[in-house]
Design a protein around this motif. Structure first.
Motif, PDB file in Angstrom:
ATOM      1  N   THR A 232       0.817  -1.221   0.000  1.00  0.00           N
ATOM      2  CA  THR A 232       0.000   0.000   0.000  1.00  0.00           C
ATOM      3  C   THR A 232       0.850   1.271   0.000  1.00  0.00           C
ATOM      4  OG1 THR A 232      -0.176  -0.163   2.421  1.00  0.00           O
ATOM      5  CG2 THR A 232      -1.979  -1.082   1.113  1.00  0.00           C
ATOM      6  N   ALA A 233       2.036   1.196   0.577  1.00  0.00           N
ATOM      7  CA  ALA A 233       2.858   2.402   0.701  1.00  0.00           C
ATOM      8  C   ALA A 233       3.925   2.532  -0.383  1.00  0.00           C
ATOM      9  CB  ALA A 233       3.548   2.432   2.073  1.00  0.00           C
ATOM     10  N   VAL A 234       4.429   1.401  -0.876  1.00  0.00           N
ATOM     11  CA  VAL A 234       5.550   1.424  -1.824  1.00  0.00           C
ATOM     12  C   VAL A 234       5.133   0.991  -3.224  1.00  0.00           C
ATOM     13  CG1 VAL A 234       7.869   0.560  -2.329  1.00  0.00           C
ATOM     14  CG2 VAL A 234       7.187   0.997   0.047  1.00  0.00           C
ATOM     15  N   GLY A 235       4.424  -0.161  -3.319  1.00  0.00           N
ATOM     16  CA  GLY A 235       4.029  -0.652  -4.641  1.00  0.00           C
ATOM     17  C   GLY A 235       4.145  -2.157  -4.760  1.00  0.00           C
ATOM     18  N   ALA A 236       4.200  -2.630  -5.997  1.00  0.00           N
ATOM     19  CA  ALA A 236       4.083  -4.062  -6.281  1.00  0.00           C
ATOM     20  C   ALA A 236       5.397  -4.831  -6.186  1.00  0.00           C
ATOM     21  CB  ALA A 236       3.500  -4.253  -7.688  1.00  0.00           C
ATOM     22  N   GLU A 237       6.540  -4.152  -6.177  1.00  0.00           N
ATOM     23  CA  GLU A 237       7.817  -4.837  -6.331  1.00  0.00           C
ATOM     24  C   GLU A 237       8.316  -5.554  -5.078  1.00  0.00           C
ATOM     25  OE1 GLU A 237       7.234  -1.758  -7.299  1.00  0.00           O
ATOM     26  OE2 GLU A 237       7.478  -1.763  -9.487  1.00  0.00           O
ATOM     27  N   LEU A 238       8.057  -5.011  -3.900  1.00  0.00           N
ATOM     28  CA  LEU A 238       8.741  -5.468  -2.692  1.00  0.00           C
ATOM     29  C   LEU A 238       7.930  -6.227  -1.637  1.00  0.00           C
ATOM     30  CD1 LEU A 238      11.056  -2.395  -2.002  1.00  0.00           C
ATOM     31  CD2 LEU A 238      11.713  -4.615  -2.932  1.00  0.00           C
ATOM     32  N   PRO A 239       6.604  -6.329  -1.718  1.00  0.00           N
ATOM     33  CA  PRO A 239       5.855  -6.964  -0.629  1.00  0.00           C
ATOM     34  C   PRO A 239       6.323  -8.366  -0.263  1.00  0.00           C
ATOM     35  CG  PRO A 239       4.342  -5.805  -2.055  1.00  0.00           C
ATOM     36  CD  PRO A 239       5.678  -5.733  -2.719  1.00  0.00           C
ATOM     37  N   ASP A 240       6.551  -9.240  -1.235  1.00  0.00           N
ATOM     38  CA  ASP A 240       7.010 -10.600  -0.938  1.00  0.00           C
ATOM     39  C   ASP A 240       8.374 -10.594  -0.273  1.00  0.00           C
ATOM     40  OD1 ASP A 240       4.779 -11.809  -1.917  1.00  0.00           O
ATOM     41  OD2 ASP A 240       5.672 -12.526  -3.777  1.00  0.00           O
ATOM     42  N   ILE A 241       9.265  -9.765  -0.775  1.00  0.00           N
ATOM     43  CA  ILE A 241      10.647  -9.754  -0.273  1.00  0.00           C
ATOM     44  C   ILE A 241      10.703  -9.222   1.157  1.00  0.00           C
ATOM     45  CG2 ILE A 241      12.951  -8.786  -0.643  1.00  0.00           C
ATOM     46  CD1 ILE A 241      12.213  -8.666  -3.661  1.00  0.00           C
ATOM     47  N   VAL A 242      10.084  -8.080   1.386  1.00  0.00           N
ATOM     48  CA  VAL A 242      10.075  -7.492   2.730  1.00  0.00           C
ATOM     49  C   VAL A 242       9.332  -8.402   3.709  1.00  0.00           C
ATOM     50  CG1 VAL A 242       9.241  -5.558   4.124  1.00  0.00           C
ATOM     51  CG2 VAL A 242      10.258  -5.129   1.874  1.00  0.00           C
ATOM     52  N   GLY A 243       8.152  -8.893   3.294  1.00  0.00           N
ATOM     53  CA  GLY A 243       7.361  -9.759   4.167  1.00  0.00           C
ATOM     54  C   GLY A 243       8.080 -11.044   4.524  1.00  0.00           C
ATOM     55  N   SER A 244       8.753 -11.668   3.568  1.00  0.00           N
ATOM     56  CA  SER A 244       9.403 -12.951   3.830  1.00  0.00           C
ATOM     57  C   SER A 244      10.614 -12.808   4.742  1.00  0.00           C
ATOM     58  CB  SER A 244       9.819 -13.612   2.511  1.00  0.00           C
ATOM     59  OG  SER A 244      10.716 -12.798   1.794  1.00  0.00           O
ATOM     60  N   ILE A 245      11.382 -11.735   4.560  1.00  0.00           N
ATOM     61  CA  ILE A 245      12.543 -11.519   5.437  1.00  0.00           C
ATOM     62  C   ILE A 245      12.081 -11.287   6.878  1.00  0.00           C
ATOM     63  CG2 ILE A 245      14.453  -9.949   5.957  1.00  0.00           C
ATOM     64  CD1 ILE A 245      14.787  -9.575   2.916  1.00  0.00           C
ATOM     65  N   CYS A 246      11.066 -10.441   7.049  1.00  0.00           N
ATOM     66  CA  CYS A 246      10.505 -10.220   8.394  1.00  0.00           C
ATOM     67  C   CYS A 246       9.972 -11.524   8.974  1.00  0.00           C
ATOM     68  CB  CYS A 246       9.381  -9.193   8.337  1.00  0.00           C
ATOM     69  SG  CYS A 246       9.908  -7.517   7.915  1.00  0.00           S
ATOM     70  N   CYS A 247       9.311 -12.302   8.129  1.00  0.00           N
ATOM     71  CA  CYS A 247       8.712 -13.561   8.569  1.00  0.00           C
ATOM     72  C   CYS A 247       9.760 -14.544   9.063  1.00  0.00           C
ATOM     73  CB  CYS A 247       7.903 -14.175   7.423  1.00  0.00           C
ATOM     74  SG  CYS A 247       7.276 -15.831   7.740  1.00  0.00           S
ATOM     75  N   MET A 248      10.831 -14.728   8.287  1.00  0.00           N
ATOM     76  CA  MET A 248      11.862 -15.694   8.689  1.00  0.00           C
ATOM     77  C   MET A 248      12.524 -15.304  10.003  1.00  0.00           C
ATOM     78  SD  MET A 248      13.676 -16.967   5.118  1.00  0.00           S
ATOM     79  CE  MET A 248      13.740 -15.388   4.271  1.00  0.00           C
ATOM     80  N   ILE A 249      12.830 -14.023  10.149  1.00  0.00           N
ATOM     81  CA  ILE A 249      13.458 -13.558  11.394  1.00  0.00           C
ATOM     82  C   ILE A 249      12.527 -13.765  12.583  1.00  0.00           C
ATOM     83  CG2 ILE A 249      14.312 -11.517  12.624  1.00  0.00           C
ATOM     84  CD1 ILE A 249      15.234 -10.434   9.883  1.00  0.00           C
ATOM     85  N   CYS A 250      11.285 -13.332  12.452  1.00  0.00           N
ATOM     86  CA  CYS A 250      10.329 -13.421  13.562  1.00  0.00           C
ATOM     87  C   CYS A 250       9.991 -14.872  13.906  1.00  0.00           C
ATOM     88  CB  CYS A 250       9.049 -12.663  13.216  1.00  0.00           C
ATOM     89  SG  CYS A 250       9.251 -10.868  13.114  1.00  0.00           S
ATOM     90  N   THR A 251       9.891 -15.724  12.899  1.00  0.00           N
ATOM     91  CA  THR A 251       9.551 -17.134  13.144  1.00  0.00           C
ATOM     92  C   THR A 251      10.680 -17.854  13.862  1.00  0.00           C
ATOM     93  OG1 THR A 251       8.193 -17.138  11.132  1.00  0.00           O
ATOM     94  CG2 THR A 251       8.728 -19.271  12.088  1.00  0.00           C
TER      95      THR A 251
END
Length: 511
Positions: A232-251
């Motif tokens: 919603t804030a940046v666009g279509a390019e980065l949601p998977d990349i940003v979300g997955s990195i956060c996910c792996m660290i938090c998990t």
């Protein structure tokens, strides 16, 4: 007349469903027959010329070989090479150091790492690499593949650095940022639910959530929230990349806190030889270096790093293969394509791990030999999709669905996208096939074109869950080529649930 054309057009799809699910026919045979059937229908019922039909088939084969089969072979070559060098033993031990619980490992590798691969590369890597790693760690191979197929349904929209949504934007004229925001909203429920479904699959039922419920919530939220904010804030390019990195660290952090003593029935087995090994930081980096290199090289050659991307993007060849009207231009990127990047990373990583050139060549030959059926399957599927598209068969299928549903059209909008995903195995191709149709139909009905285009992209990802191409990739990843029918039967119920939920969300969003 429209209904008759719909029935004829859908015959290849019906054949694939029956052949794979009921007749239990290997994918390469079923898809080859589907191609012959499609060619016959295109020539005799849609009056597509023989030359146009054959060049459509040729375009499909070339498109399948480069870049799709290329990236699949590259991903499997990478995995087979780390098996040969013994690095997989160290990776297995390291992951066991995080948790020996196969449910947690599924969340880290199948969900977190799988979504990362989809965001960076796409083209089957999000199924091939995580599924093969999970099977290598000792999970049931079929459970590993099915969970990865389900997980890969939602990140497809933002895959390959946002290419599917960028393509929809180009086709419809709707802003990419608007499409990204709509897609993040329409997918939110299914994205959040997916990690729970994965645990259900690998654990054998709802009881598997006991002991890992909080970790699963963390895995779900730590991907969903950052991906939503980024979209919603940046666009279509980065949601998977940003979300997955956060996910792996938090998990990983959550697993250390909430999963100190996993239940024995869900534990993977580590051999005595592996238990005695001591891992230094250097050895760990050496074991993981192919995947680290894949990450770095895909990142630095993507549009996120424009100077490098633009410098190597010029090495390409564009050509038109289809002889009829409205043919696509095929572009072969000789360097800046995920398959080549993964191959280069794997070779460098293999050298660092001590593999000889002769060993790597032997692994490459073995990978090709083990996966020729998968290559045939994908070539047949892509050729079928091209002929169906050029002849007008796909448009006739969608047109009847639009006429029949009328005001209830939003309920079946994801289903139309799913048909495209099932036939083509690509979110991008489905965007080209149905993106404009969905947006125009929405406007004719007084609805939001951006919302329906987002629903189309959602459906495309869900359709990939049961796509013969995706299933063939999964079967090859676990060395079970020929088991496509078994995988399809197992994953089909999840496909139905996802498409129903997607349709309801899409409909509610138009109220």
């Amino acid at each position: 007349m429209l209904f008759f054309k719909f029935l004829m057009a859908i015959l290849p799809i019906i054949w694939l469903i029956i052949a794979l699910s009921r007749l239990k026919m290997p994918g390469y045979k079923a898809c080859s027959i589907a191609l012959v059937l499609t060619m016959f229908l295109a020539i005799f019922f849609w009056k597509l010329s023989g030359v146009s039909t054959m060049t459509g088939v040729l375009e499909g084969i070339l498109n399948a070989l480069w870049p799709i089969c290329l990236v699949i072979v590259a991903a499997l070559f990478t995995y087979n090479l780390i098996l040969r060098t013994g690095a997989m033993d160290f990776i297995k031990e390291m992951l066991a150091g995080v948790s020996m619980d196969k449910r947690v490992l599924t969340l880290i590798i199948g969900w977190g790492f799988g979504n990362f691969m989809e965001g960076m590369a796409g083209f089957g890597t999000a199924v091939a690499i995580p599924a093969s790693m999970l099977a290598g760690l000792g999970l049931n191979p079929f459970s590993a593949v099915i969970s990865c197929l389900v997980a890969n349904s939602t990140p497809t929209a933002f895959g390959s650095v946002g290419i599917p949504l960028v393509t929809v934007s180009a086709v419809t004229g709707i802003g990419a940022n608007t499409l990204a925001a709509n897609t993040a909203i329409i997918e939110a429920i299914l994205i959040f639910v997916s990690p729970f479904v994965m645990v259900f699959i690998v654990g054998g039922g709802i009881k598997a959530l006991k002991g890992v419920f909080l970790i699963t919530v963390v895995a779900a939220l730590s991907f969903t929230v950052p991906a939503y904010i980024t979209a919603t804030a940046v666009g279509a390019e980065l949601p998977d990349i940003v979300g997955s990195i956060c996910c792996m660290i938090c998990t990983v952090v959550a697993a250390k806190i909430f999963n100190k003593e996993p239940q024995k029935e869900y534990c993977i087995e580590i051999g005595d030889k592996q238990k005695k090994q001591t891992l230094s930081l250097g050895k760990a980096m050496q074991a993981w270096c192919p995947f680290i290199l894949i990450f770095l090289m895909l990142m630095f050659t993507s549009t996120l790093c424009a100077p490098i991307h633009d410098a190597i993007a010029v090495f390409k060849t564009s050509t038109s293969v289809y002889a009829g009207k409205g043919g696509n231009t095929l572009t072969f990127s000789w360097i800046n394509t995920p398959g080549i990047i993964i191959f280069i990373a794997a070779i460098i990583g293999g050298i660092i791990q001590g593999a000889k050139i002769s060993t790597m060549f032997d692994v490459f030959k073995g990978t090709l030999k083990a996966n020729w059926k998968t290559i045939v399957t994908i070539c047949a599927v892509m050729s079928t999709a091209k002929v169906m598209s050029y002849s007008g068969m796909i448009s006739d299928i969608a047109s009847l669905l639009v006429v029949v549903t009328g005001g209830a059209y939003p309920l079946i909008s994801p289903l139309i996208g799913a048909i495209g995903g099932f036939v083509t195995g690509s979110g991008t191709s489905t965007s080209v096939l149905f993106g404009g149709l969905q947006a125009q139909t929405a406007q004719n009905l007084g609805l939001s074109g951006g919302w329906m285009a987002a629903a189309n992209t959602l459906g495309a990802g869900i359709g990939k869950m049961i796509c013969p191409q995706s299933i063939a990739i999964g079967a090859s990843a676990i060395n079970q080529s020929g088991s496509e029918s078994k995988i399809l039967r197992s994953v089909f119920k999840y496909f139905v649930c996802y498409i129903v939920i997607g349709g309801i969300v899409c409909f509610i969003g138009t109220l």
